[in-house]
Scaffold this active site. Structure first.
Site, short mmCIF file in Angstrom:
data_model
loop_
_atom_site.label_atom_id
_atom_site.label_comp_id
_atom_site.label_asym_id
_atom_site.label_seq_id
_atom_site.Cartn_x
_atom_site.Cartn_y
_atom_site.Cartn_z
N ASP A 96 7.86 36.40 18.33
CA ASP A 96 6.83 36.16 17.44
C ASP A 96 6.50 34.68 17.81
O ASP A 96 5.50 33.96 17.12
CB ASP A 96 7.60 36.10 16.02
CG ASP A 96 7.43 37.65 15.45
OD1 ASP A 96 6.53 38.45 15.99
OD2 ASP A 96 7.87 37.69 14.29
N ASP A 145 7.02 48.54 15.50
CA ASP A 145 7.71 47.15 14.96
C ASP A 145 9.02 47.72 14.32
O ASP A 145 9.10 48.83 13.65
CB ASP A 145 6.75 46.48 14.11
CG ASP A 145 7.07 44.86 14.34
OD1 ASP A 145 8.22 44.53 14.64
OD2 ASP A 145 6.16 44.20 13.94
N MET A 146 10.02 46.82 14.21
CA MET A 146 11.21 46.86 13.75
C MET A 146 11.72 45.47 12.95
O MET A 146 12.28 44.75 13.61
CB MET A 146 12.34 47.47 14.57
CG MET A 146 13.41 48.02 13.89
SD MET A 146 15.00 47.22 14.48
CE MET A 146 16.17 48.12 13.67
N ASN A 147 11.45 45.43 11.68
CA ASN A 147 11.43 43.93 11.21
C ASN A 147 12.79 43.51 10.49
O ASN A 147 12.87 42.54 10.15
CB ASN A 147 10.35 43.63 10.45
CG ASN A 147 9.04 43.17 11.25
OD1 ASN A 147 9.25 42.51 12.36
ND2 ASN A 147 7.98 43.67 11.11
C1 GLA Z 1 6.84 41.25 13.02
C2 GLA Z 1 6.06 41.28 14.49
C3 GLA Z 1 4.72 40.49 14.17
C4 GLA Z 1 3.68 41.17 13.35
C5 GLA Z 1 4.60 41.21 11.87
C6 GLA Z 1 3.70 42.05 10.67
O1 GLA Z 1 7.02 39.84 12.71
O2 GLA Z 1 6.72 40.96 15.43
O3 GLA Z 1 4.12 40.42 15.72
O4 GLA Z 1 3.49 42.53 13.74
O5 GLA Z 1 5.63 41.64 12.16
O6 GLA Z 1 4.38 42.07 9.83
#
Ligand code: GLA
Length: 739
Positions: free
Chosen positions: A547, A477-479
C-alpha cells in the site's frame, strides 16, 4: 535422466546441482548432499561416515555409532533419538507419538503433475521434469508417507512435498506435517529473511546463523506483511555476483514456518511448511493429507542468479501459462485518486483522461457495492451501490470498454461487515469462537472459507459480475488477519484444521473462478503485500506489492521483494504527492522510475494533473510500453543495495535474454554536498558487443560497461544549481547494442 537410482541411493541431478539421499541401515532416509553438481557414484562413503559421540542414544546396542541425532536425516521424526525439531509428528490411536517410516519403494513419473486441492508447480512445457516418489511405511500405525521430489533440471529447482495416507483402521492425528526438511553438514551461512510490516514489506534482513533455532513464520491466517515464506541461506562471502546460496519458498498463503536449527555439531536443519502452531489434522482410515509444495534451489553463482533461476522457474512452472508471458496492461486504479468518493461521471472522466495518456485498463477499487462510503459497511454485499452508480456496474463497464480500455473490479471476497445484508442473513458464516466476542480488524470480520456454502455464495456473486460487466481483471483483496479461529462446520476434534481448511476454501474459490473465467487476470492483494506468496501467484499472476506508493519506500520494498519474486509479479503504481503514506514529495520522474520495474500502473486522479504532468505521464507510459517486455520478463539484476551502508543509493537493471537491450536505474535518496564519486557497474551484457547508452555519444563495449562502469555525475551541482536537482532523484539508463 535427472534422477539416478543406485541400490538405495537417489541422486537428483540438475544442470548445476546434485541432491543425494539414501536409505539408512534402519530403513529410514538419510540426506547425503545438496549443492554444486557432482558426479554420480555407486556409493559415497565419505558422505555416510558415522562417528560415535558421547551421551547420545543410538539406534541399537550393536550399532553404537548409529546415533540419529548425529545423522543428516531426510524427513525426521521425534522420539527415536533425533532431538532436533522434526518434519512431522503423528499421534497414534493409543496416544503414542513415535513414528518409524521405513523405505518401501520408489517410482519415477515423467513430468510433474499438479496437486488437486492446492496450488502447485507443473510441467506443461518440455523442460524434462521428472518426479521421484518415495514410499515409506510405519508398520505400527499402518501409515504410508510418500515423499515427492519433482526435479526441474534446467532451472536447478527441486520441488518437494509429502503425503500421509492412513492405511490403518483407526484415526490418527497429524500434529505437524511440514513440506521440506534439509539437513546441511555445516552452519556457516547467513540467513536472508524478508521482514517488515504493513506499508513496509519485505525488507532484507541478513544475519549469520547461530546455535539454536531461528525462524520466521506467520500465525495470522495469511503469509503476512511481517514475514515472507521465501528465505535464503548464503555463505558469508556470497554477494549478488558470486558465492553459494540456497533458496527456499513455499507454495502456500496461510500460516507458515521457515526455520533453521543449528545443533551441537554445527549442522543446520532447514524446515519449511504449514506452521504447526494452529495446525492439527484428523486422518481417518483411508484418508490422506497432502502438504503444500516447497521450492528448493541452489546456485554457486550468487544471489542475483538465485533470484533469476527461481523467478524464471515460477514464470514457467507455477504462474498460469495464459498470463505468465503475456504483457500485463498499464492500469489506472482510482483508490488513491478518489478513495470512496466517486460516481460514474467522475470515474469515466478519469478513464477518458487515462486513455489519452496511453493507459490500457481502468480498475475500480473499493466502494462500488452495498452502501459503502467508508470501511465500516457492506463487505459481503457484492451488488452495486446504486447511489453512486445508478446505472449499474455493467453500464459503467460499457463506458470504459467503449473507451477501448479494459475494465477491472475490486473485491474483498473473504470479508464481511456487521452492517451488511449478508451478516443479517448469515451471521453464522462469520469466523468466531463460541461464547467469544469477535475481534474487529479494519472494522470488518472474516467469512468462514472452510464452509462450502460461503465459497458457493461468493462464487455466485463474483461470477455474476464477471459476466454482467465483462470483467477483464479482478483485484482480490484481504484486509485483515484472522482471530477467534473456529468453524461452525467442523466438529470439536477437527477445529485445529480450521486455518488450513480456510486456505483450501480460498484456493477452491480461486480455482473455480480461474477455471470458469480463464480470460480474467487476477491481482492478489492483502492491504498491499500481506499475502505476497507463491500460493497466490498460482492463481493471481501479479500482486499489489505494498500500500506504500512512496517512491523512496517502494525502492526498498521492491528491492527486497525481488530476492524471492520476479518483476512480473509486482504491481507498482505512480501516485500523487504529497504521498498518502509518508507525506513525502518526490519528483514524478522518480515515482515512475521506481514503478517501471514491475507491472506499471497509476493511482491518482489524472484529471487533476497539470498539462505538464500529463505530458510527462504520457511519455512515461510510452517509454514503459516500448520496454515492457524487458521490465516484465527481462533478467533482473540488483546492483546497489539500498539496505546497505547509509541506504542512500539503490540501483538495479533489467536485461533482455540476448543481452542486447537493458534498462538500468539509479536512485539517490538525499543529495549530499560535494559527494563521493559513483559508478554504476552493469551486468548481463555481452562483453564483446558494442553498446550505446541513450543520450551519450560514446560507444561502449559490454565489458567496459560491466567492469569499468558508467560514471554517474553528482546531481546537486553547485549551490546555484539547486533548482535543477532535488532529493529523491532517479536516473534511468537505456542501453542498446549497436552493430
Ligand atoms: C487495501 C488495498 C488498497 C485498496 C484498499 C481499499 O488497503 O491494499 O490497494 O484496495 O484496500 O479499501
Amino acid at each position: 535422466m535427472s534422477i539416478l537410482v543406485k541400490e538405495h541411493q537417489f541422486h537428483l541431478q540438475t544442470d548445476h546441482t546434485s541432491y543425494i539421499f539414501h536409505v539408512m541401515a534402519n530403513g529410514e532416509l538419510g540426506q547425503l548432499y545438496y549443492g554444486q553438481r557432482i558426479h554420480d557414484q555407486p556409493a559415497f562413503p565419505e558422505l555416510t561416515v558415522r562417528e560415535e559421540h558421547g551421551a547420545i542414544p543410538a539406534w541399537r546396542l550393536d550399532q553404537p555409532d548409529f546415533q540419529p541425532e548425529t545423522l543428516k536425516q531426510e524427513f525426521a521424526s521425534l522420539g527415536k533419538g533425533d532431538y532436533r525439531d522434526p518434519a512431522f509428528q503423528i499421534t497414534g490411536p493409543d496416544g503414542s507419538r513415535i513414528s518409524e517410516f521405513r523405505y518401501q519403494d520408489y517410482r519415477i513419473i515423467p513430468g510433474k503433475q499438479r496437486l488437486t486441492e492446492l496450488p502447485s508447480t507443473f510441467d506443461d512445457s518440455d523442460d524434462d521434469a521428472q518426479t521421484l516418489v518415495i514410499t515409506l511405511v510405519d508398520a505400527v500405525t499402518n501409515l504410508t508417507l510418500t515423499l515427492n521430489y519433482a526435479v526441474f533440471p534446467h532451472q536447478d529447482v527441486i520441488v518437494r512435498s509429502a503425503q500421509f495416507t492412513n492405511q490403518g483402521q483407526q484415526t490418527v492425528t497429524l500434529n505437524r506435517a511440514l513440506s521440506l526438511q534439509l539437513d546441511l553438514p555445516d552452519a556457516n551461512y547467513d540467513l536472508l529473511q524478508f521482514s517488515g510490516s504493513w506499508a513496509r514489506e519485505r525488507h532484507l534482513v541478513r544475519q549469520p546463523l547461530r546455535s539454536g533455532i531461528q525462524s520466521v513464520g506467520s500465525l495470522r491466517g495469511a503469509s503476512s506483511h511481517q514475514q515472507n515464506p521465501f528465505i535464503a541461506l548464503a555463505r558469508p562471502d556470497t554477494n549478488e555476483d558470486q558465492g553459494a546460496a540456497f533458496g527456499f519458498n513455499l507454495v502456500y498463503s496461510g500460516n507458515f514456518l521457515d526455520q533453521v536449527e543449528v545443533d551441537a555439531f554445527d549442522t543446520a536443519r532447514v524446515l519449511t511448511g504449514i506452521n504447526p502452531t494452529e495446525f492439527g489434522w484428523q486422518l481417518a482410515a483411508g484418508q490422506h493429507f497432502q502438504t503444500p509444495e516447497a521450492v528448493l534451489s541452489y546456485t554457486s553463482a550468487g544471489l542475483n542468479q538465485l533470484s533469476q533461476q527461481m523467478g524464471t522457474f515460477y514464470q514457467h512452472h507455477l504462474v498460469n501459462p495464459r498470463f505468465a508471458q503475456q504483457p500485463r496492461p498499464v492500469l489506472i486504479n482510482n483508490w488513491e485518486g478518489t478513495y470512496f468518493d466517486f460516481d460514474e461521471d467522475k470515474l469515466t472522466a478519469i478513464a477518458r483522461e487515462a486513455k489519452q495518456l496511453g493507459i490500457e485498463m481502468f480498475v475500480l477499487d473499493d466502494g462500488w457495492f452495498g452502501h459503502r462510503d467508508d470501511d465500516t459497511t457492506s463487505l459481503g454485499d457484492w451488488d452495486v451501490y446504486a447511489a453512486k452508480l445508478p446505472n449499474g456496474i455493467a453500464h459503467l463497464a460499457d463506458r470504459i470498454h467503449g473507451l477501448d480500455l479494459q475494465f477491472g473490479l475490486w473485491f474483498e471476497p473473504e470479508m464481511i461487515s456487521i452492517d451488511s445484508d449478508l451478516y443479517r442473513a448469515h451471521p453464522d458464516w462469520t469466523v468466531v469462537a463460541p461464547q467469544r466476542e469477535m475481534t474487529p480488524g479494519r472494522n470488518q470480520f472474516v467469512l468462514d472459507m472452510a464452509n462450502p456454502a460461503v465459497v458457493d455464495y461468493l462464487y455466485g456473486k463474483i461470477s455474476k459480475l464477471i459476466k454482467e460487466a465483462h470483467l477483464d481483471y479482478i483485484k482480490w483483496d484481504m484486509n485483515r488477519n484472522i482471530t477467534e479461529s473456529f468453524s461452525d462446520t467442523l466438529p470439536a476434534e477437527r477445529q485445529a484444521e480450521f486455518a488450513h481448511r480456510y486456505m483450501l476454501g480460498v484456493y477452491q474459490l480461486y480455482a473455480r473462478l480461474t477455471t470458469d473465467y480463464p480470460h480474467v487476470l487476477f491481482e492478489s492483494c492483502a492491504s498491499g503485500g500481506g499475502r505476497f506468496d507463491l500460493g497466490m501467484m498460482y492463481y493471481a499472476p501479479q500482486a499489489w506489492t505494498s500500500d506504500d506508493t512512496d517512491a523512496v519506500e517502494r525502492l526498498r520494498i521492491q528491492y527486497g521483494t525481488s530476492y524471492g519474486y520476479p518483476l512480473a509479479m509486482m504491481g507498482a503504481h505512480v501516485s500523487a504527492v504529497p504521498n498518502d503514506q509518508t507525506g513525502r514529495i518526490t519528483p514524478l520522474e522518480t515515482r515512475a522510475a521506481v514503478a517501471y520495474f514491475g507491472d506499471l500502473g497509476y493511482e491518482l486522479d489524472v484529471t487533476k494533473c497539470s498539462a505538464e504532468e500529463k505530458a510527462a505521464i504520457k511519455a512515461q507510459v510510452a517509454f514503459y510500453k516500448a520496454h515492457r517486455e524487458l521490465f516484465q520478463q527481462g533478467t533482473f539484476y540488483r546492483l546497489d543495495n539500498p539496505f546497505a551502508g547509509d541506504g542512500n543509493v539503490g540501483s538495479w537493471q533489467v536485461v533482455s535474454d540476448d543481452g542486447r537491450h537493458a534498462v538500468a536505474a539509479r536512485y539517490q535518496i538525499l543529495n549530499q554536498p560535494n559527494p563521493a564519486y559513483h559508478r554504476l557497474y552493469l551486468r548481463g551484457l555481452q562483453p564483446d558487443q558494442r553498446y550505446q547508452v541513450a543520450g551519450d555519444d560514446h560507444v561502449y563495449f559490454g565489458d567496459e560497461l560491466m567492469h569499468a562502469g558508467l560514471f554517474v555525475p553528482h546531481l546537486l551541482g553547485t549551490t546555484q544549481g539547486v533548482e535543477a536537482s532535488t532529493d529523491f532523484s532517479a536516473r534511468v539508463f537505456v542501453i542498446d547494442a549497436i552493430d
